[in-house]
Design a protein around this motif. Structure first.
Motif, PDB file in Angstrom:
ATOM      1  N   ALA A 208      14.598  -3.520  12.811  1.00  9.04           N
ATOM      2  CA  ALA A 208      14.797  -2.840  11.491  1.00  9.04           C
ATOM      3  C   ALA A 208      13.663  -1.951  11.293  1.00  9.04           C
ATOM      4  O   ALA A 208      13.756  -0.772  10.741  1.00  9.04           O
ATOM      5  CB  ALA A 208      14.752  -3.779  10.365  1.00  9.04           C
ATOM      6  N   ARG A 209      12.438  -2.269  11.724  1.00 13.74           N
ATOM      7  CA  ARG A 209      11.355  -1.648  11.617  1.00 13.74           C
ATOM      8  C   ARG A 209      11.354  -0.389  12.626  1.00 13.74           C
ATOM      9  O   ARG A 209      10.956   0.861  12.104  1.00 13.74           O
ATOM     10  CB  ARG A 209       9.846  -2.272  11.954  1.00 13.74           C
TER      11      ARG A 209
ATOM     12  N   LEU B  83      11.400   6.577   7.823  1.00 17.00           N
ATOM     13  CA  LEU B  83      10.469   6.371   6.496  1.00 17.00           C
ATOM     14  C   LEU B  83      10.114   7.857   5.867  1.00 17.00           C
ATOM     15  O   LEU B  83       9.761   8.696   6.790  1.00 17.00           O
ATOM     16  CB  LEU B  83       9.325   5.746   6.719  1.00 17.00           C
TER      17      LEU B  83
ATOM     18  N   TRP C 231      10.347  -1.823   4.049  1.00 17.94           N
ATOM     19  CA  TRP C 231      11.791  -1.080   4.335  1.00 17.94           C
ATOM     20  C   TRP C 231      12.732  -2.216   5.213  1.00 17.94           C
ATOM     21  O   TRP C 231      13.784  -2.240   4.800  1.00 17.94           O
ATOM     22  CB  TRP C 231      11.670   0.334   5.153  1.00 17.94           C
TER      23      TRP C 231
ATOM     24  N   ALA D 231      13.837   2.219  11.014  1.00 20.22           N
ATOM     25  CA  ALA D 231      13.531   2.955   9.587  1.00 20.22           C
ATOM     26  C   ALA D 231      13.078   4.226   9.845  1.00 20.22           C
ATOM     27  O   ALA D 231      12.278   4.540  10.849  1.00 20.22           O
ATOM     28  CB  ALA D 231      12.425   2.039   9.166  1.00 20.22           C
TER      29      ALA D 231
ATOM     30  N   ASP E 179      13.898  -8.342  12.638  1.00 20.07           N
ATOM     31  CA  ASP E 179      12.530  -7.429  11.755  1.00 20.07           C
ATOM     32  C   ASP E 179      12.013  -6.487  12.577  1.00 20.07           C
ATOM     33  O   ASP E 179      12.014  -5.242  12.275  1.00 20.07           O
ATOM     34  CB  ASP E 179      11.538  -8.357  11.252  1.00 20.07           C
TER      35      ASP E 179
ATOM     36  N   ALA F  77       3.875   9.415   3.751  1.00 16.86           N
ATOM     37  CA  ALA F  77       3.230   8.881   2.558  1.00 16.86           C
ATOM     38  C   ALA F  77       3.164  10.187   1.487  1.00 16.86           C
ATOM     39  O   ALA F  77       3.198   9.878   0.332  1.00 16.86           O
ATOM     40  CB  ALA F  77       1.969   8.520   2.987  1.00 16.86           C
TER      41      ALA F  77
ATOM     42  N   ALA G 232       4.544   0.242   4.811  1.00 16.20           N
ATOM     43  CA  ALA G 232       6.014   0.866   4.560  1.00 16.20           C
ATOM     44  C   ALA G 232       7.260   0.174   5.417  1.00 16.20           C
ATOM     45  O   ALA G 232       8.321  -0.182   4.963  1.00 16.20           O
ATOM     46  CB  ALA G 232       6.064   2.131   4.605  1.00 16.20           C
ATOM     47  N   ARG G 233       6.971   0.093   6.459  1.00 16.00           N
ATOM     48  CA  ARG G 233       7.814  -0.409   7.604  1.00 16.00           C
ATOM     49  C   ARG G 233       8.336  -1.813   7.352  1.00 16.00           C
ATOM     50  O   ARG G 233       9.573  -2.130   7.151  1.00 16.00           O
ATOM     51  CB  ARG G 233       7.498  -0.275   9.228  1.00 16.00           C
ATOM     52  N   PRO G 234       7.513  -2.791   7.277  1.00 10.61           N
ATOM     53  CA  PRO G 234       7.958  -4.091   6.931  1.00 10.61           C
ATOM     54  C   PRO G 234       8.717  -4.140   5.440  1.00 10.61           C
ATOM     55  O   PRO G 234       9.606  -5.082   5.275  1.00 10.61           O
ATOM     56  CB  PRO G 234       6.796  -4.931   6.726  1.00 10.61           C
TER      57      PRO G 234
ATOM     58  N   TYR H 193       0.096   2.869   2.459  1.00  7.13           N
ATOM     59  CA  TYR H 193       1.538   3.041   2.927  1.00  7.13           C
ATOM     60  C   TYR H 193       1.956   2.860   4.490  1.00  7.13           C
ATOM     61  O   TYR H 193       2.861   2.215   4.848  1.00  7.13           O
ATOM     62  CB  TYR H 193       1.887   4.345   2.413  1.00  7.13           C
TER      63      TYR H 193
END
Lengths: 192, 167
Positions: free
Chosen positions: B53-54, B59, A42, B57, B50, B62, A38-40, A34
């Protein structure tokens, strides 16, 4: 609702155990995987749907489907490709939903455009370039967007793109060339 | 449609070496080659988007994603495990309803028969009272049958429920 009998509780307990075993990897391996992916994923979901909140939901769904998949993967690259295939399918499902339920890429760009001129004047060059890209991407076909993102943002090979999009590898070269030419023209002439 | 140096350019952009960290001839080539010029335009824009965006994010951890997946898998497993029970309960319910209707039909026929006997008695004159008393006796004898059927109507669904719920 009626009370459960003892035998029912035992049966449900067994089902819970099966749920844990049904995942394709253990928790520690998942954490490592993860953190790496996860970042790519997302970024891909966010840019392909044009909606960051929807990307959050789809990210969870992507990993859930990945964990529940029964496929055995030879290595991390295969796992990663499979993950992007799931993400791509989810984005496609999202596009098939009735229009009122989803956010169009062009709609999100319109929202950006609707900001007051003063704030646009203050944004840096990078944001303007991003806006131009979003607008240009919005004028491409969904499959072209997917393909270009996977190829140039994600660094996927032709085979990986073919796998993720369910296309033949032989057709990727031509499709990618056409999509790239279209996007390049749109980026060079934003008003076109 | 394709250029031999295309992949070199893609790799340079992906690795953040474009344009200053790569071979100067590559940059010169890109300015002259139509295919590579498109590649640079598109790949630089997408790569930059990209990265941003990263960066933006937010997130979930996990652990949270794993926990949510576990909860959902358990809920699904529970639903699957409960399905046979629901089917069995449905069958039991349908059987009970069928049985109840059957018994109600039998009981209704008995009631109609008694009604006919009553009408017959009403049609008789005083000289046939002896026959009427015999009919009354017959009705009295049939009463336990009617009560029995009614009891079955009430008890049968309960009996089926207890048999199936405690397997």
């Amino acid at each position: 609702m009626r009370d459960m009998t003892f035998s029912e509780i035992e049966r449900l307990g067994a089902a819970v155990g099966e749920a844990d075993e049904a995942f394709s990897m253990d928790e520690d391996s998942f954490r490592v995987f993860y953190e790496r992916t996860a970042r790519p994923v997302w970024a891909y979901l966010s840019r392909m749907t044009g909606d960051a909140r929807l990307a959050d939901d789809l990210l969870q769904e992507t990993y859930y489907r990945f964990l529940r998949s029964s496929g055995r993967h030879e290595n991390d690259t295969h796992r990663r490709n499979y993950l992007f295939r799931i993400a791509t399918n989810l984005v496609h499902d999202q596009r098939r939903k009735p229009r009122a339920d989803r956010v169009e890429l062009s709609d999100s760009i319109e929202t950006l455009d609707a900001r007051p001129a003063t704030s646009v004047g203050n944004v840096d060059e990078r944001t303007v370039r991003r806006l131009d890209l979003a607008r240009a991407m919005g004028r491409l076909k969904p499959r072209e967007r997917d393909m270009l993102w996977l190829a140039y943002a994600n660094g996927s090979s032709h085979q990986e793109i073919a796998d993720a999009l369910g296309l033949k590898r032989a057709s990727i070269k031509l499709l990618l060339f056409r999509a790239r030419r279209r996007l390049a023209n749109l980026l060079r002439e934003p008003g076109a | 449609m394709e250029c031999l140096r295309e992949q070199e350019i893609v790799e340079a952009i992906a690795n953040g070496r474009w344009p200053h960290g790569c071979d100067p001839s590559l940059e010169m080539h890109a300015s002259e080659c139509d295919v590579c010029r498109d590649v640079v335009t598109v790949a630089v824009a997408l790569r930059e988007d990209d990265l941003s965006a990263r960066h933006e994010a937010r997130l979930p951890s996990a652990g949270l994603v794993w926990w949510r997946a576990t909860i959902r898998a358990r809920a699904e497993a529970t639903r699957v495990a409960e399905r046979p029970l629901t089917v069995a309960q449905g069958i039991a319910g349908a059987s009970a309803v069928g049985l109840a209707f059957g018994l109600a039909g039998v009981a209704w026929q008995s009631v109609q028969r008694f009604q006919r006997v009553g009408e017959f008695i009403a049609g008789l004159d005083a000289s046939t009272l002896q026959f009427a008393s015999e009919s009354a006796v017959m009705l009295q004898r049939a009463l336990p049958l009617v009560i029995g059927l009614g009891a079955c109507l009430l008890i049968a669904p309960l009996a089926i429920y207890f048999v199936l719920s405690d397997d």
